[in-house]
Design a protein around this motif. Structure first.
Motif, PDB file in Angstrom:
ATOM      1  N   GLY A 171       0.897  -1.228   0.021  1.00  0.00           N
ATOM      2  CA  GLY A 171      -0.083  -0.085   0.074  1.00  0.00           C
ATOM      3  C   GLY A 171       0.820   1.221  -0.168  1.00  0.00           C
ATOM      4  N   THR A 172       0.303   2.323  -0.413  1.00  0.00           N
ATOM      5  CA  THR A 172       0.932   3.714  -0.524  1.00  0.00           C
ATOM      6  C   THR A 172       1.350   4.605   0.744  1.00  0.00           C
ATOM      7  N   GLU A 173       0.190   4.031   1.711  1.00  0.00           N
ATOM      8  CA  GLU A 173       0.349   4.640   3.184  1.00  0.00           C
ATOM      9  C   GLU A 173       1.381   4.276   3.853  1.00  0.00           C
ATOM     10  N   THR A 174       2.225   5.358   4.505  1.00  0.00           N
ATOM     11  CA  THR A 174       3.765   4.822   5.138  1.00  0.00           C
ATOM     12  C   THR A 174       3.293   4.531   6.489  1.00  0.00           C
ATOM     13  N   PHE A 175       4.093   3.665   7.063  1.00  0.00           N
ATOM     14  CA  PHE A 175       3.912   3.145   8.506  1.00  0.00           C
ATOM     15  C   PHE A 175       3.962   4.073   9.319  1.00  0.00           C
ATOM     16  N   SER A 176       4.875   5.394   9.214  1.00  0.00           N
ATOM     17  CA  SER A 176       4.990   6.502  10.100  1.00  0.00           C
ATOM     18  C   SER A 176       3.441   7.192  10.059  1.00  0.00           C
ATOM     19  N   GLY A 177       3.039   7.227   8.832  1.00  0.00           N
ATOM     20  CA  GLY A 177       1.459   7.957   8.456  1.00  0.00           C
ATOM     21  C   GLY A 177       0.565   7.235   9.118  1.00  0.00           C
ATOM     22  N   LEU A 178       0.497   6.030   9.158  1.00  0.00           N
ATOM     23  CA  LEU A 178      -0.612   5.201   9.835  1.00  0.00           C
ATOM     24  C   LEU A 178      -0.463   5.375  11.235  1.00  0.00           C
ATOM     25  N   GLN A 483      13.373  -5.694   6.977  1.00  0.00           N
ATOM     26  CA  GLN A 483      12.980  -4.913   8.197  1.00  0.00           C
ATOM     27  C   GLN A 483      12.475  -3.468   7.619  1.00  0.00           C
ATOM     28  N   GLN A 484      11.291  -3.106   8.036  1.00  0.00           N
ATOM     29  CA  GLN A 484      10.750  -1.747   8.032  1.00  0.00           C
ATOM     30  C   GLN A 484      10.304  -1.191   9.205  1.00  0.00           C
ATOM     31  N   PHE A 485      10.586  -0.066   9.638  1.00  0.00           N
ATOM     32  CA  PHE A 485      10.281   0.604  10.716  1.00  0.00           C
ATOM     33  C   PHE A 485      10.304   2.337  10.586  1.00  0.00           C
ATOM     34  N   PRO A 486       9.409   2.890  11.211  1.00  0.00           N
ATOM     35  CA  PRO A 486       9.263   4.290  11.124  1.00  0.00           C
ATOM     36  C   PRO A 486      10.230   5.108  12.065  1.00  0.00           C
ATOM     37  N   LEU A 487      10.943   6.106  11.502  1.00  0.00           N
ATOM     38  CA  LEU A 487      11.916   6.748  12.280  1.00  0.00           C
ATOM     39  C   LEU A 487      11.327   8.296  12.421  1.00  0.00           C
ATOM     40  N   TYR A 488      11.526   8.717  13.491  1.00  0.00           N
ATOM     41  CA  TYR A 488      11.016  10.189  13.859  1.00  0.00           C
ATOM     42  C   TYR A 488      12.066  11.004  14.331  1.00  0.00           C
ATOM     43  N   LEU A 489      12.752  11.974  13.767  1.00  0.00           N
ATOM     44  CA  LEU A 489      13.846  12.829  14.102  1.00  0.00           C
ATOM     45  C   LEU A 489      13.633  14.234  13.878  1.00  0.00           C
ATOM     46  N   PHE A 490      13.889  14.934  14.821  1.00  0.00           N
ATOM     47  CA  PHE A 490      13.776  16.463  14.823  1.00  0.00           C
ATOM     48  C   PHE A 490      12.738  17.044  14.046  1.00  0.00           C
ATOM     49  N   ARG A 492      10.921  15.308  11.848  1.00  0.00           N
ATOM     50  CA  ARG A 492      10.581  14.906  10.447  1.00  0.00           C
ATOM     51  C   ARG A 492      10.218  13.436  10.783  1.00  0.00           C
ATOM     52  N   GLN A 493       9.716  12.749   9.831  1.00  0.00           N
ATOM     53  CA  GLN A 493       9.399  11.363   9.854  1.00  0.00           C
ATOM     54  C   GLN A 493       9.513  10.674   8.604  1.00  0.00           C
ATOM     55  N   THR A 494      10.011   9.451   8.481  1.00  0.00           N
ATOM     56  CA  THR A 494      10.179   8.777   7.460  1.00  0.00           C
ATOM     57  C   THR A 494      10.053   7.142   7.832  1.00  0.00           C
ATOM     58  N   ASP A 495       9.756   6.455   6.649  1.00  0.00           N
ATOM     59  CA  ASP A 495       9.902   4.834   7.035  1.00  0.00           C
ATOM     60  C   ASP A 495      11.365   4.173   6.207  1.00  0.00           C
ATOM     61  N   ILE A 496      11.950   3.650   7.283  1.00  0.00           N
ATOM     62  CA  ILE A 496      13.541   3.120   6.671  1.00  0.00           C
ATOM     63  C   ILE A 496      13.147   1.476   6.264  1.00  0.00           C
ATOM     64  N   THR A 497      13.576   1.196   5.192  1.00  0.00           N
ATOM     65  CA  THR A 497      13.612  -0.406   4.811  1.00  0.00           C
ATOM     66  C   THR A 497      14.882  -0.829   4.687  1.00  0.00           C
TER      67      THR A 497
END
Length: 607
Positions: A171-178, A483-490, A492-497
């Protein structure tokens, strides 16, 4: 992987990839008849495998037929369904297969589904047709049918949960967004407080680092004789609120009180002598670097360290005497230079040696103070000090954060997510409430929350968490782990695979001397970025795929620092290449396309 798959299919407990060719009862095969051997028997082949089988009607050698496998005590027999596609249309063959294996009338979508199974050489069974008829329809055939074919080709369990996990992963929705959306739902509904707390910790991965730095800075200021009495007293009160020292402590003899508190906390944790040695060694190294500025002489520090040698001569858990001596040494080495950061690193080291319970208490107390005082005007000296230190810590983190701090934060995120919940449930059915992970909490929400939106979203996140495990595999001691997980820093947010490939050195661990690791990131400025890291005999070569024109120029200033940092952990960086994709396909599409189709015979990955 197997624990997740086994949860959805009770028949699946062993490795599901690369099963040998099987002639299970009811399976449909496209066979070639090679020769007739008499008595109704023939030598046939399917999927490159030859075998002898009994035919229910006479067939001609050299022709191809669609047949159904029948297993009985007398052996294997084949029932002819329809001759090959050269003699009949695909639609006719599909209809014949459906007629033989499915009790219900064939609709357009099911016929098209079977045609795609045939074209993709997917083994067709009665169970597969029943599953397809229940889960494939006109509204989802374009998106879901390719996933079902992928499921069958990768020999994953035929279950709704596995199919939905593949769907959620693509799906297009990110882990961090969910997670952010679920956080909003839970906050608005006033439910799922435990889940909400875990999400908040995941979204603030540097929270413990900041609480640790707050304790260290308050300790420095409280001990600093150059500060005003009111400032020192305010920092002393802050240390009480953080739980670093007991509530009944007095400001008189603060240094001795702090040493006693640290000694007690470290003794409780079962700290080893080697851990104490490492902490003191790091402090000496730090002072070696400070010597140019005229600080405490290295010779004197080595003498202090050497004089304690007898206290640290044995391995195993450190006794009270050795811990007291180590803490005393740290305060002696640091007491004259609390302003230059010497104590800062040693103080963080002391906190790291404390028990997990004490570290959790520190983090929890910091959270309470943060929610109480952050951004709110306060009159007390303690609250003003907290706000000032908090602002300084936030600013410093953006520019001075260390790689090892990010590494610790990522490890904490992964532990909090609880990807291995199924394994835990198999080995430890009852999990303590205070150690529950996000996945466990989400599972409970999806079953019991009153809100349908929350139940659906919680289940969607769990399915997305399962997706990487379904694409991972292990074969002949070669491992491919995703592995895929969300990362939040400063802010900002992104998914790391991350995809790890290499031989298994010991149970469950990849050989870190010889492996390949891919990182997929989506960054605000660099956008889609794929890092391909190859390791051979601890020699590293990096390829970074990015569409930005200035990517090569931007990377140059970081290469020397990266090389030096890798040398400290006994790795050698030989090359860094910045590359652009060859075509207009996005990096993410290429990466996801190749992520689960890596050749099992080596570590090469076609980008």
């Amino acid at each position: 992987m197997n624990d997740i798959q086994g949860l959805y299919n009770s028949h699946t407990s062993s490795l599901v990839r690369n099963k040998p060719f099987s002639l299970q009862n009811g399976r449909v095969l496209h066979v070639t008849v090679h020769k007739l051997v008499g008595e109704g028997m023939a030598e046939v082949s399917a999927s490159g495998q030859k075998f002898i089988a009994k035919l229910d009607i006479p067939l001609e050698a050299g022709n191809r037929y669609w047949v159904r496998v029948n297993q009985s005590e007398s052996g294997i027999s084949l029932s002819v369904i329809q001759q090959g596609a050269g003699e009949k249309s695909e639609k006719t063959i599909a209809q014949a297969l459906i007629h033989q294996l499915h009790n219900q009338p064939a609709n357009k979508e099911l016929v098209n589904t079977v045609i795609q199974f045939i074209n993709n050489k997917v083994p067709i069974t009665k169970e597969l047709l029943q599953f397809a008829s229940e889960h494939i329809n006109a509204g989802n055939i374009k998106s879901r049918l390719p996933l079902l074919i992928e499921l069958m080709k990768n020999q994953l369990p035929l279950s709704e949960k596995v199919l939905l996990s593949l769907e959620a992963g693509k799906g297009t929705e990110t882990f961090s967004g969910l997670l952010s959306r679920l956080k909003g739902y839970l906050s608005g509904s006033g439910s799922g407080h435990e889940t909400l707390e875990i999400i908040k910790k995941i979204q603030d991965p540097l929270h413990f680092l900041h609480s640790k730095q707050m304790a260290v800075k308050a300790t420095e200021n409280a001990m600093n004789p150059s500060e005003s009495f009111s400032t020192r007293l305010g920092n002393f009160e802050l240390l009480k609120s953080l739980g670093v020292i007991p509530r009944d402590s007095t400001f008189y003899g603060i240094e001795k009180g702090l040493m006693n508190s640290f000694t007690k906390a470290i003794l409780e944790s079962g700290t080893t002598v080697n851990q104490l040695r490492d902490l003191l060694g790091n402090l000496v190294h730090s002072n070696v670097q400070q010597e140019k500025a005229g600080h405490t002489s290295i010779k004197e520090m080595n003498q202090i360290l050497s004089s304690a040698g007898n206290e640290f001569s044995k391995d195993g858990a450190a006794n009270k005497s050795s811990i007291e001596q180590a803490v005393k040494l740290i305060f002696e080495l640091s007491s004259t230079s609390v302003k230059d950061g010497t104590f800062s690193k040693a103080g963080e080291g002391l906190i790291e040696l404390m028990s997990e319970q004490r570290k959790q208490n520190l983090e929890r107390n910091y959270s309470i103070l943060l929610s109480k005082w952050d951004g709110n005007l306060q009159n007390s000296t303690e609250s003003k000090i907290f706000q000032k230190l908090s602002a300084n810590i936030e600013t410093e983190s953006m520019y001075l954060i260390r790689g090892e701090d990010i590494g610790q934060a990522v490890k904490k995120i992964i532990r909090s997510l609880g990807f291995n919940l199924e394994f835990q449930l198999h080995s430890q059915p009852e999990i303590a409430a205070d150690s529950a992970t996000l996945k466990e909490r989400l599972t409970q929400l999806s079953l019991h929350n009153q809100s349908q939106d929350i139940r659906d979203l919680a289940e969607k996140i769990v399915l997305k968490m399962n997706h990487p495990a379904l694409l991972s595999w292990e074969q002949s001691s070669f491992m491919n782990i995703i592995q895929q997980f969300p990362l939040y820093l400063f802010g900002r947010q992104t998914d790391i695979t991350v995809q790890w490939m290499g031989k298994e050195k010991e149970k469950g661990k990849i050989d870190s001397d010889h492996c390949r690791i891919l990182f997929y990131l989506y960054l605000d400025n660099l956008k889609e970025t794929l890092v391909d890291m190859q390791v051979q005999s601890r020699v590293i070569s990096l390829s970074i795929w990015n569409e930005l024109q200035a990517a090569n120029e931007l990377s140059q200033s970081f290469i020397l620092g990266l090389k030096e940092a890798l040398q400290k952990i006994d790795y050698q960086l030989t090359s860094v290449k910045i590359k652009k994709p060859d075509n207009k396909d996005s990096i993410s599409q290429e990466q996801m396309l190749n992520m689960h189709s890596v050749p099992h015979t080596g570590v090469d990955l076609k980008i």
